[in-house]
Scaffold this active site. Structure first.
Site, mmCIF file in Angstrom:
data_model
loop_
_atom_site.group_PDB
_atom_site.id
_atom_site.type_symbol
_atom_site.label_atom_id
_atom_site.label_comp_id
_atom_site.label_asym_id
_atom_site.label_seq_id
_atom_site.Cartn_x
_atom_site.Cartn_y
_atom_site.Cartn_z
ATOM 1 N N THR A 99 0.843 -1.195 0.000
ATOM 2 C CA THR A 99 0.000 0.000 0.000
ATOM 3 C C THR A 99 0.876 1.242 0.000
ATOM 4 O OG1 THR A 99 -1.484 -1.280 1.380
ATOM 5 C CG2 THR A 99 -2.003 1.031 1.099
ATOM 6 N N ASP A 391 2.548 -12.119 5.010
ATOM 7 C CA ASP A 391 3.348 -10.885 4.930
ATOM 8 C C ASP A 391 4.342 -10.831 6.091
ATOM 9 O OD1 ASP A 391 1.870 -10.145 2.791
ATOM 10 O OD2 ASP A 391 1.074 -8.284 3.643
HETATM 11 P P1 ADP Z 1 1.467 -1.678 3.630
HETATM 12 O O1 ADP Z 1 0.698 -2.452 2.608
HETATM 13 O O2 ADP Z 1 2.206 -0.540 2.995
HETATM 14 O O3 ADP Z 1 2.327 -2.529 4.492
HETATM 15 P P2 ADP Z 1 -0.128 -1.293 5.974
HETATM 16 O O4 ADP Z 1 -1.610 -1.126 5.973
HETATM 17 O O5 ADP Z 1 0.437 -2.558 6.475
HETATM 18 O O6 ADP Z 1 0.365 -0.989 4.526
HETATM 19 O O7 ADP Z 1 0.461 -0.082 6.810
HETATM 20 C C1 ADP Z 1 1.835 0.078 7.024
HETATM 21 C C2 ADP Z 1 2.104 1.395 7.727
HETATM 22 O O8 ADP Z 1 1.474 1.422 8.998
HETATM 23 C C3 ADP Z 1 3.589 1.560 7.971
HETATM 24 O O9 ADP Z 1 3.954 2.888 7.662
HETATM 25 C C4 ADP Z 1 3.725 1.282 9.465
HETATM 26 O O10 ADP Z 1 4.820 1.947 10.034
HETATM 27 C C5 ADP Z 1 2.410 1.805 9.983
HETATM 28 N N1 ADP Z 1 2.052 1.208 11.278
HETATM 29 C C6 ADP Z 1 1.868 -0.101 11.553
HETATM 30 N N2 ADP Z 1 1.557 -0.288 12.849
HETATM 31 C C7 ADP Z 1 1.538 0.941 13.422
HETATM 32 C C8 ADP Z 1 1.275 1.431 14.751
HETATM 33 N N3 ADP Z 1 0.970 0.596 15.732
HETATM 34 N N4 ADP Z 1 1.342 2.748 14.968
HETATM 35 C C9 ADP Z 1 1.649 3.583 13.944
HETATM 36 N N5 ADP Z 1 1.890 3.196 12.676
HETATM 37 C C10 ADP Z 1 1.848 1.900 12.419
HETATM 38 MG MG MG Z 2 1.780 -3.961 5.858
#
Ligand code: ADP
Ligand code: MG
Length: 553
Positions: A99, A391
């Site tokens: 994403t 993932d």
């Molecule tokens: P992607 O497909 O890009 O992996 P995600 O929906 O998994 O998309 O979101 C990833 C983003 O969410 C990253 O930028 C990660 O740092 C952020 N993220 C994940 N967990 C947390 C959290 N607990 N607090 C803040 N940001 C978070």
């Molecule tokens: Mg992710």
């Protein structure tokens, strides 16, 4: 000189083909790419929403996973497809961050459009983006924190961060424990003493009906099959196991030969011959010393009977992927021709029947294969959990291999943007503007994370920038408390490798789209196989995506 060359333009394209040029082509492509980015943005981060995807066959998928959404969306526009490829590359190379990659690509293109409107040439923008991307990758290397790859706690944080926002989220503690244990089980020492994770030794299985907390990691393999005959043993300890990719059936005589039987004796002879053939095959198995046979193809009824008489446990039509995994678990060769099989081909271990789930549990004597058995109440839930866990497995594996992590929750992005703005000052010419645009685009991540969590993105970005200008390199969003925090400390951790990959795939895709100044297409601007939109004018080619996305946004 022919007349044609003087006045009329030479016609080189068929009447049906369409052509869109220069700015029109660019803005059309940018719009198409942005539509794709837009469609996944709202899923980013821990508070991201899910999408419900309904295929033309009526199958429903509920997911938060970027690449799954885009794969299922039935996208039908050539430019949009290029963006989907970003997600696929990201998935292949890093296993996560799809994403992010797609959203950054969309933002890069939006910012590029502003530059183009200021009459900056596309090739200048492309060059600036390229410079910025290279610089950003170097900066990630600078910023990244080296970890001890035996530190299970940090690996669990990596797994949990990757699972946040997915269906796996609710049980992420339990699942991340399983994931880290599994990865450690299949980590071996490479030639230079470095840890190597071999995902071939790991298999995921799903079962519906249980609770997610009942998911477990098992040594060896789970084979979802029954013994072919009631009189066979159901479990065999210390088994010699044969893996067979050939059927235990009568070999078809030449397709064209007709057997004409003149009298009942001849018929009997013919049947006897078939029986002999089957007996011989079973005898070949017996001679290798096998107690258990997992056969990828069919087993004839009569052969089943003979095998049972010999006390051999057999299962048929075992999935090819299971046979291959069993060969890792048991250290067995896969036999493709029984007449050449020998005891050397067998593998050794225990085969035990799980009567509750109608499966075999197979463990090898010198086993290094493990199975992650994921359980959940329904198919939809277990599927989404499987995507989340898959993932997470990839990112934990790549973290073990690479040994470097960055702070998530927007921290790495804000730091990169800051450093890119400094770098921009050193870039000569108009490319400088493109580098600055690139920095802004990277900050999309904290912006969208805030938006999706119901926080004010502008306030948050102001706070984050302030923290970073004070040298707090790992300051990111504390989503629960609407605050800025050291996210690495808070356990929001991502592998450095995935971030670098997201930056380069996003840049490549954006630059690919920007390079196009001319769209020539045979027929309308949708790709093949979409008859009902055949009359779409070029400018409306985007409508080709309508079918897939209409219900989602
Ligand atoms: P992607 O497909 O890009 O992996 P995600 O929906 O998994 O998309 O979101 C990833 C983003 O969410 C990253 O930028 C990660 O740092 C952020 N993220 C994940 N967990 C947390 C959290 N607990 N607090 C803040 N940001 C978070
Ligand atoms: Mg992710």
């Amino acid at each position: 000189m022919s007349q044609r060359m003087q006045g009329q333009p030479m016609v080189i394209m068929s009447e049906d083909s369409e052509r869109v040029k220069d700015e029109d082509a660019q803005s059309r492509n940018i719009a198409a790419a942005q539509a794709v980015a837009e469609s996944v943005r709202s899923t980013l981060g821990p508070k991201g929403m899910d999408k419900m995807l309904v295929s033309s066959m009526g199958d429903v998928t509920v997911t938060n996973d970027g690449v799954t959404i885009l794969d299922e969306m039935d996208i039908n526009d050539p430019t949009a497809e290029m963006i989907v490829e970003v997600a696929e590359t990201q998935e292949d190379e890093a296993g996560d961050g799809t994403t992010t990659a797609v959203a950054i690509a969309g933002e890069l293109l939006q910012n590029a459009e502003d530059l183009l409107e200021q009459d900056i040439h596309p090739s200048t923008v492309i060059k600036g983006f390229h410079l910025a991307s290279e610089q950003a990758r170097q900066e990630v290397d600078e910023i990244a924190t080296e970890i001890d790859t035996d530190d299970e706690e940090i690996l669990r944080s990596v797994a949990e961060t990757s699972m946040t926002g997915k269906g796996a989220e609710l049980n992420k503690e339990h699942l991340s424990n399983l994931i880290v244990s599994a990865v450690r089980q299949i980590t071996v020492e490479g030639d230079n003493g470095e840890p190597v994770v071999d995902l071939e030794y790991l298999k995921m299985e799903t079962q519906t009906g249980g609770a997610v907390e009942d998911s477990e990691m098992l040594e060896g393999a789970i084979i979802d099959k029954d013994p072919v005959h009631d009189n066979m043993p159901r479990s065999v300890a210390d088994a010699d196991v044969m893996l067979l990719s050939q059927a235990i059936e009568v070999e078809e005589t030449d397709v064209d030969t007709e057997v004409s039987v003149a009298d009942p004796d001849q018929l009997q002879q013919f049947l006897d011959r078939e029986e002999e053939q089957l007996k011989e095959k079973v005898q070949q198995i017996v001679e290798t010393g096998a107690d258990v046979v997992f056969c990828q193809k069919g087993i004839d009824d009569l052969a089943q009977h003979y095998l049972a008489k010999e006390g051999i446990l057999a299962a048929r039509r075992v999935k090819k992927s299971d046979i291959e995994f069993l060969s890792e678990v048991l250290g067995a060769n896969i036999v493709s021709d029984l007449s050449e099989a020998s005891s050397d081909d067998l593998g050794y271990g225990d085969v035990s029947r799980d009567e509750d789930n109608d499966t075999f549990h197979v463990t090898g004597d010198n086993a290094h294969g493990v199975t992650l058995l994921l359980r959940a109440s329904t198919d939809h839930v277990v599927d989404e959990i499987e995507r989340g866990v898959s993932d997470a497995l990839d990112v934990v594996a790549s973290t073990v291999a690479d040994g470097r992590v960055v702070a998530g929750g927007g921290a790495i992005e804000v730091e990169l943007a800051k450093r890119l703005r400094d770098y921009a000052d050193s870039v000569e010419g108009r490319e400088q503007l493109a580098v600055e645009s690139f920095a802004d685009a990277v900050e999309l991540v904290p912006r969208v994370l805030s938006e999706n969590s119901g926080l004010d993105p502008i306030d948050m970005l102001v706070d984050l920038r302030a923290a970073h200008s004070e040298g707090q390199v790992r300051a990111g969003i504390d989503i629960e408390n609407n605050d800025v925090t050291d996210t690495l400390e808070a356990g929001v951790v991502e592998p450095a490798h995935a971030k670098k990959q997201a930056i380069s795939s996003a840049t490549e895709a954006a630059n690919l789209v920007l390079k196009i100044d001319d769209i020539i297409s045979a027929g309308d601007l949708t790709t093949e196989g979409d008859e009902d939109e055949g009359d779409m004018p070029a400018g409306g080619g985007m409508g080709g995506m309508g079918g897939g996305m209409g219900g989602m946004m």
